[in-house]
Design an enzyme around this catalytic site. Structure first.
Site, PDB file in Angstrom:
ATOM      1  N   ASP A 204       0.871  -1.163   0.000  1.00  0.00           N
ATOM      2  CA  ASP A 204       0.000   0.000   0.000  1.00  0.00           C
ATOM      3  C   ASP A 204       0.917   1.224   0.000  1.00  0.00           C
ATOM      4  OD1 ASP A 204      -2.433   1.579   0.476  1.00  0.00           O
ATOM      5  OD2 ASP A 204      -1.574   1.876   2.472  1.00  0.00           O
TER       6      ASP A 204
ATOM      7  N   ASP B 162      -0.129   5.099   0.955  1.00  0.00           N
ATOM      8  CA  ASP B 162      -0.358   6.073   2.020  1.00  0.00           C
ATOM      9  C   ASP B 162      -0.398   5.410   3.388  1.00  0.00           C
ATOM     10  OD1 ASP B 162      -1.028   8.729   0.515  1.00  0.00           O
ATOM     11  OD2 ASP B 162      -2.140   7.170  -0.548  1.00  0.00           O
TER      12      ASP B 162
END
Length: 226
Positions: free
Chosen positions: A16, A18
């Site tokens: 991922d 953020d």
């Protein structure tokens, strides 16, 4: 099984973006407050829980329906990209140790991909800003697949683009919806600590195969084995 053993058996790491690779979760609260304020609206306390894991397009659709935003989805997404651009370029750092960790495992032949709910424009920009273009073999966004996190679509697509099976992947995620997406894809998931999701720590630890305070922790463990 120790985390070193888990990592050693994987051909691909899926990240991922953020809150996992970059310290950026804080900017979206500011953006949501400013954006809703344009329409005379206040930020609801439950908003982040409601949109967690949604793709950029799914989030725009949710805003449009919940807050009766008159703009089109594309206009909304363009506004968010403009509002976030300068912050991502100037105020969003990599997580400590992330660069060294990525470079180490890239040198060991591990394939890598980013699987993010953020927009492609911002994902590509922040990766370029930190000189990571040669690290990642693929960037997959939530808008590239049918369903956002916690559905498995984004991680299955990332694995397909890398040419690896789900069992050969290790996912790195910072929020529960993302961890569930990786697990729903049949992958093992490492939970990454982030102040934004501190309230989820217990659930993250329960769901993930292991939990890290940061990449420096992994680097220290690897150095200790050398």
């Amino acid at each position: 099984m120790m985390w070193q053993d888990i990592m050693q058996g994987k051909k691909a790491f899926l990240f991922d973006l953020d809150g996992t690779l970059v310290d950026s979760m804080w900017i979206w609260t500011d953006i949501d407050i400013e954006y809703l304020g344009r329409f005379g609206l206040e930020l609801p306390g439950d908003l982040q829980n409601c949109i967690e894991g949604m793709s950029f397009t799914e989030t725009a659709r949710y805003f449009k329906e919940r807050f009766a935003i008159p703009d089109s989805l594309e206009e909304m997404k363009n506004d968010w990209n403009r509002m976030a651009w300068e912050k991502y370029m100037k105020e969003v750092p990599l997580k400590p140790g992330a660069l060294e960790f990525l470079e180490l495992y890239r040198s060991r032949g591990v394939k890598m991909a980013v699987a993010t709910s953020n927009s492609r424009e911002l994902a590509e920009a922040v990766i370029a800003a930190h000189g990571l273009e040669d690290i990642f073999d693929a960037i997959v966004t939530g808008c590239d697949v049918a369903h956002g996190k916690p559905f498995p679509d984004i991680y299955l697509e990332a694995a397909a683009r890398l040419g690896v099976s789900a069992g050969e992947c290790l996912v790195f995620e910072d929020v529960v919806a993302g961890i569930q997406a990786g697990k729903n894809a049949g992958m093992e998931v490492a939970a990454v600590e982030d102040p934004y999701s501190a309230y989820q720590e217990r659930q993250k630890r329960e769901l993930a195969v292991f939990y890290i305070a940061g990449y420096e922790e992994l680097l220290a463990g690897i150095t200790g084995l050398a």
